[in-house]
Design a protein around this motif. Structure first.
Motif, short mmCIF file in Angstrom:
data_model
loop_
_atom_site.label_atom_id
_atom_site.label_comp_id
_atom_site.label_asym_id
_atom_site.label_seq_id
_atom_site.Cartn_x
_atom_site.Cartn_y
_atom_site.Cartn_z
N ARG A 36 0.85 -1.19 0.00
CA ARG A 36 0.00 0.00 0.00
C ARG A 36 0.89 1.24 0.00
O ARG A 36 1.89 1.29 0.71
CB ARG A 36 -0.87 0.01 1.26
CG ARG A 36 -1.95 -1.03 1.28
CD ARG A 36 -2.64 -1.03 2.66
NE ARG A 36 -3.80 -1.87 2.70
CZ ARG A 36 -3.78 -3.18 2.96
NH1 ARG A 36 -2.63 -3.77 3.22
NH2 ARG A 36 -4.89 -3.87 2.98
N THR A 37 0.49 2.24 -0.77
CA THR A 37 1.23 3.50 -0.79
C THR A 37 0.28 4.67 -0.53
O THR A 37 -0.88 4.64 -0.94
CB THR A 37 1.95 3.73 -2.14
OG1 THR A 37 0.97 3.78 -3.18
CG2 THR A 37 2.95 2.63 -2.42
N TYR A 38 0.80 5.68 0.15
CA TYR A 38 0.01 6.83 0.55
C TYR A 38 0.82 8.10 0.33
O TYR A 38 2.04 8.06 0.24
CB TYR A 38 -0.39 6.72 2.02
CG TYR A 38 -1.16 5.45 2.32
CD1 TYR A 38 -2.53 5.38 2.08
CD2 TYR A 38 -0.52 4.33 2.82
CE1 TYR A 38 -3.24 4.21 2.33
CE2 TYR A 38 -1.22 3.15 3.08
CZ TYR A 38 -2.57 3.11 2.83
OH TYR A 38 -3.27 1.96 3.07
N ASP A 39 0.11 9.23 0.30
CA ASP A 39 0.79 10.52 0.16
C ASP A 39 0.29 11.49 1.22
O ASP A 39 -0.50 11.13 2.11
CB ASP A 39 0.62 11.06 -1.26
CG ASP A 39 -0.84 11.27 -1.66
OD1 ASP A 39 -1.71 11.41 -0.77
OD2 ASP A 39 -1.12 11.28 -2.87
N GLU A 40 0.73 12.73 1.13
CA GLU A 40 0.38 13.75 2.13
C GLU A 40 -1.12 14.04 2.13
O GLU A 40 -1.68 14.36 3.18
CB GLU A 40 1.17 15.04 1.88
CG GLU A 40 2.67 14.91 2.14
CD GLU A 40 3.02 14.54 3.57
OE1 GLU A 40 2.39 15.07 4.51
OE2 GLU A 40 3.93 13.71 3.75
N ASP A 41 -1.78 13.93 0.98
CA ASP A 41 -3.23 14.15 0.94
C ASP A 41 -3.95 13.08 1.77
O ASP A 41 -4.94 13.38 2.45
CB ASP A 41 -3.75 14.12 -0.50
CG ASP A 41 -3.36 15.37 -1.28
OD1 ASP A 41 -3.05 16.40 -0.66
OD2 ASP A 41 -3.35 15.30 -2.52
N ASP A 42 -3.44 11.86 1.72
CA ASP A 42 -4.03 10.79 2.53
C ASP A 42 -3.85 11.08 4.01
O ASP A 42 -4.77 10.86 4.81
CB ASP A 42 -3.40 9.44 2.18
CG ASP A 42 -3.63 9.05 0.73
OD1 ASP A 42 -4.74 9.31 0.22
OD2 ASP A 42 -2.71 8.49 0.12
#
Length: 125
Positions: A36-42
């Motif tokens: 799973r990958t996430y960014d700052e918006d998440d």
């Protein structure tokens, strides 16, 4: 970022993040290895969810705020659906406060009656 880092930065557990993903509140993006990958918006969405839950909102009530952020708005409460949730929550809280005030008044009345009916006792020590 990976799920562990997101959980740590958001102050929650990976289990909670998986649950949010299952409920459709957190995107389910994967890298080439299946992680799973996430960014700052998440992270911003997660912080919004956690803040609302700290205020007593249930998970489903956070959905309009998340959708507002996903739509590109700078704040989760800048959309009409989010404002409607705020209004409903305020009405719910006002009702609870009213009921609690009534119960408090009854308990205070019972205490006053009980104290008035009891003979005064001196404490020995």
């Amino acid at each position: 970022m990976r799920i562990g880092e997101l959980a740590e930065r958001a102050g929650t557990s990976t289990r909670t993040l998986r649950y949010y993903e299952e409920r459709g509140l957190l995107p389910a993006r994967r890298d080439g290895n299946g992680h799973r990958t996430y960014d700052e918006d998440d992270l911003r969405m997660l912080r919004q969810i956690r803040t609302l839950q700290d205020f007593g909102f249930d998970l489903e009530e956070t959905r309009p705020f998340v959708e507002c952020l996903r739509a590109g708005h700078p704040a989760g409460d800048s959309c009409p659906a989010s404002l409607a949730v705020y209004r409903r929550k305020l009405a719910e809280l006002d009702g609870l406060i009213g009921r609690l005030t009534g119960v408090r008044d009854q308990v205070a009345g019972q205490l006053a009656e009980a104290e008035a009916a009891q003979p005064r006792c001196e404490m020995t020590g």
